[in-house]
Design an enzyme around this catalytic site. Structure first.
Site, PDB file in Angstrom:
ATOM      1  N   HIS A  62      73.265  17.921  33.588  1.00  0.00           N
ATOM      2  CA  HIS A  62      74.597  18.484  33.780  1.00  0.00           C
ATOM      3  C   HIS A  62      74.772  18.844  35.253  1.00  0.00           C
ATOM      4  CE1 HIS A  62      75.623  19.878  29.444  1.00  0.00           C
ATOM      5  NE2 HIS A  62      74.834  18.824  29.404  1.00  0.00           N
ATOM      6  N   GLU A  78      75.811  21.567  36.693  1.00  0.00           N
ATOM      7  CA  GLU A  78      75.287  22.887  37.065  1.00  0.00           C
ATOM      8  C   GLU A  78      73.771  22.866  37.213  1.00  0.00           C
ATOM      9  OE1 GLU A  78      78.552  23.821  33.920  1.00  0.00           O
ATOM     10  OE2 GLU A  78      77.259  22.143  34.457  1.00  0.00           O
ATOM     11  N   CYS A 102      78.446  25.119  29.593  1.00  0.00           N
ATOM     12  CA  CYS A 102      77.990  25.063  28.200  1.00  0.00           C
ATOM     13  C   CYS A 102      76.893  26.124  28.011  1.00  0.00           C
ATOM     14  CB  CYS A 102      77.458  23.659  27.903  1.00  0.00           C
ATOM     15  SG  CYS A 102      75.871  23.310  28.701  1.00  0.00           S
ATOM     16  N   CYS A 144      73.818  25.527  30.367  1.00  0.00           N
ATOM     17  CA  CYS A 144      74.087  25.830  31.772  1.00  0.00           C
ATOM     18  C   CYS A 144      74.306  27.326  31.991  1.00  0.00           C
ATOM     19  CB  CYS A 144      75.276  25.011  32.262  1.00  0.00           C
ATOM     20  SG  CYS A 144      74.899  23.242  32.309  1.00  0.00           S
TER      21      CYS A 144
END
Length: 156
Positions: free
Chosen positions: A55, A57, A85, A88
Site C-alpha cells: 500500500h 502508506e 485501511c 495502514c
C-alpha cells in the site's frame, strides 16, 4: 496561487497516485514529511508487486524509516490520497507518525472514521487527524480509474 504546506504536500501525493494509475494500480499516493521536507514517498503497488502489503502508506513509511535511520517517525506527517485501511492505520500508529492528512474517504475499508476510527482507540499513540482534505481532487482519481476498468471489462 498561494498554497499552504498541506496543499503542496497533498498535490505531491496526488502526483504519486497518478504514477500508480499509469502503472495500472489503484491510484493511491502517500508522502511523509518532517519539518517541511519530504522524507518518504510511496504509491500503491499491490498488483505489480503481487503483495497485499504494498500500500502507498506502507511504502512511504518504509521509505521514511530508511531515510531517517529509525522506525520512530514521531516528528513526521503523512499525506495520503485515500483514507488509510486497518493495516495502514496500524502501521501509522506503530511508527508514531504525529499527524495524518487524508483526501478521499473509503466507505468500505477506511479506518480513520468511515468504518472505524482506529486513531480514537486507546492505543499507545494517537495521531492528529485531518480528514477529507482535497477530497474531491483525490476521489476523482479513484472514480475515473475504476470507471475505466469497468469500461475495459465491458469491451472484452
Amino acid at each position: 496561487m498561494l498554497m499552504n504546506d498541506d496543499g503542496f504536500f497533498m498535490l505531491q501525493a496526488i502526483e504519486l497516485a497518478k504514477k500508480a494509475a499509469d502503472a495500472h494500480e489503484a491510484p493511491v499516493g502517500a508522502v511523509i514529511t518532517r519539518n517541511g521536507e519530504i522524507v518518504g514517498t510511496g504509491f500503491n503497488r499491490r498488483e505489480s508487486g503481487k503483495n497485499a502489503l504494498y500500500h502507498a502508506e506502507i511504502e512511504a513509511i518504509d521509505s521514511a524509516c530508511r531515510r531517517l535511520g529509525g522506525w520512530r517517525l514521531w516528528e513526521c506527517e503523512l499525506y495520503v490520497t485515500l483514507e488509510p485501511c486497518p493495516m495502514c492505520a496500524g502501521a501509522i500508529i506503530n511508527s508514531r507518525i504525529r499527524r495524518v492528512v487524508f483526501g478521499a474517504y473509503d466507505p468500505k475499508n477506511g479506518s480513520c472514521g468511515s468504518v472505524v476510527n482506529l486513531f480514537s482507540l486507546p492505543y499507545n499513540h494517537r495521531p492528529e487527524l485531518v480528514s477529507g482534505f482535497m477530497a474531491d481532487e483525490c476521489a476523482v482519481l479513484l472514480t475515473d480509474f475504476f470507471r475505466q476498468l469497468r469500461e475495459k471489462k465491458n469491451d472484452t
